[in-house]
Write an enzyme that holds these catalytic residues in place. Structure first.
Site, PDB file in Angstrom:
ATOM      1  N   ARG A  75       0.836  -1.201   0.000  1.00  0.00           N
ATOM      2  CA  ARG A  75       0.000   0.000   0.000  1.00  0.00           C
ATOM      3  C   ARG A  75       0.867   1.246   0.000  1.00  0.00           C
ATOM      4  O   ARG A  75       2.058   1.214   0.329  1.00  0.00           O
ATOM      5  CB  ARG A  75      -0.926   0.008   1.226  1.00  0.00           C
ATOM      6  CG  ARG A  75      -0.180   0.118   2.530  1.00  0.00           C
ATOM      7  CD  ARG A  75      -1.043   0.628   3.667  1.00  0.00           C
ATOM      8  NE  ARG A  75      -0.356   0.503   4.947  1.00  0.00           N
ATOM      9  CZ  ARG A  75       0.592   1.313   5.383  1.00  0.00           C
ATOM     10  NH1 ARG A  75       1.013   2.315   4.617  1.00  0.00           N
ATOM     11  NH2 ARG A  75       1.152   1.127   6.570  1.00  0.00           N
ATOM     12  N   ILE A  79       4.592   3.877   7.926  1.00  0.00           N
ATOM     13  CA  ILE A  79       4.192   2.991   9.019  1.00  0.00           C
ATOM     14  C   ILE A  79       2.869   3.424   9.647  1.00  0.00           C
ATOM     15  O   ILE A  79       2.593   4.619   9.789  1.00  0.00           O
ATOM     16  CB  ILE A  79       5.298   2.927  10.101  1.00  0.00           C
ATOM     17  CG1 ILE A  79       5.019   1.814  11.110  1.00  0.00           C
ATOM     18  CG2 ILE A  79       5.465   4.280  10.806  1.00  0.00           C
ATOM     19  CD1 ILE A  79       6.206   1.504  12.018  1.00  0.00           C
ATOM     20  N   HIS A  82      -2.367  -1.006  13.549  1.00  0.00           N
ATOM     21  CA  HIS A  82      -3.724  -1.547  13.620  1.00  0.00           C
ATOM     22  C   HIS A  82      -3.868  -2.300  14.932  1.00  0.00           C
ATOM     23  O   HIS A  82      -2.920  -2.963  15.382  1.00  0.00           O
ATOM     24  CB  HIS A  82      -3.998  -2.518  12.469  1.00  0.00           C
ATOM     25  CG  HIS A  82      -4.014  -1.874  11.121  1.00  0.00           C
ATOM     26  ND1 HIS A  82      -4.872  -0.848  10.792  1.00  0.00           N
ATOM     27  CD2 HIS A  82      -3.283  -2.124  10.004  1.00  0.00           C
ATOM     28  CE1 HIS A  82      -4.660  -0.493   9.538  1.00  0.00           C
ATOM     29  NE2 HIS A  82      -3.696  -1.243   9.044  1.00  0.00           N
ATOM     30  N   CYS A 175       2.438   7.279  10.183  1.00  0.00           N
ATOM     31  CA  CYS A 175       2.533   7.617   8.758  1.00  0.00           C
ATOM     32  C   CYS A 175       3.829   8.351   8.427  1.00  0.00           C
ATOM     33  O   CYS A 175       3.914   9.079   7.429  1.00  0.00           O
ATOM     34  CB  CYS A 175       1.323   8.435   8.312  1.00  0.00           C
ATOM     35  SG  CYS A 175      -0.247   7.603   8.618  1.00  0.00           S
TER      36      CYS A 175
END
Length: 223
Positions: A75, A79, A82, A175
């Site tokens: 994707r 980083i 979840h 992110c």
């Protein structure tokens, strides 16, 4: 008509394999409908195409002790985390057949989370430089987006922090962004939410933005 499967709690690796199988069928034409996978993952860090392991501030020993895996995938982005208490949606959509641009698609994912938060009394906004949704001051991220496109078919999707334990976000630069913290709907509203109630509202918003779909019990029932 598109369909949606609520997979419940699934390991990231198992769900990733499921995505790959559905994407392959959608690309080949064996599956002639778009699909939404709704799930929740045990604790895991995922690394996008730009990597991001340098933004991980916890030792491998500590990761092992806490039972948190690190998985590299294709994707976009860097980083992210979840874990339990997130709503994770993976739309597998034939964007080419929908005549939908990638930017339009990402905008709809953001709009889904914006409307969902608003329905529970929390205002969140877009950030023009970074995909996802944020608190109004731009300092805290409540929903992350990371997608991939294969032969015009989207996969991966978004993770929305509902009642999520936010501590694991403090062990990374989410992110790949420094100075950014994570938040959740529960933190912003000052109360926990019934996941079933929030899921019900999420499905209504998805139908409104992406078109009606049927809910099926499992992928095995889909031809």
């Amino acid at each position: 008509m598109s369909f949606l499967v609520d997979l419940g709690a699934t390991s990231y690796i198992a769900c990733y394999a499921t995505q790959q199988a559905v994407v392959a069928r959608r690309c080949s034409g064996d599956l002639d409908r778009d699909c939404f996978l709704l799930t929740e993952h045990p604790p895991v860090y995922t690394l996008g195409k730009r990597g991001g392991e340098q933004h991980l501030h916890i030792s491998k020993e500590m990761l092992a002790q806490k039972g948190i895996d690190v998985v590299s995938i294709e994707r976009g982005g860097e980083i992210t985390y979840h874990g339990p208490g997130q709503l994770v949606l993976y739309p597998i959509l034939h964007l080419r057949k929908r005549k939908m641009r990638v930017t339009e698609y990402v905008g709809l994912l953001e709009e889904t989370m914006i409307r969902l938060a608003a329905d529970f009394g929390v205002r969140v906004v877009r950030n023009t430089r970074n995909a996802g949704v944020w608190t109004e001051d731009g300092r805290s991220k409540i929903g992350s987006i990371g997608i991939a496109i294969r032969h015009g078919v989207s996969f991966h999707g978004f993770a929305f922090n509902l009642n999520t334990d936010l501590e694991p976000f403090s062990w990374i630069n989410p992110c790949g962004l420094t100075g950014v913290t994570a938040t959740s709907l529960a933190r912003e509203a000052g109360t926990d939410f019934d996941p079933a109630e929030v899921k019900k509202r999420l499905l209504s918003i998805v139908a409104d933005l992406f078109g009606e779909f049927t809910v099926v019990d499992s992928l095995h029932s889909v031809k």
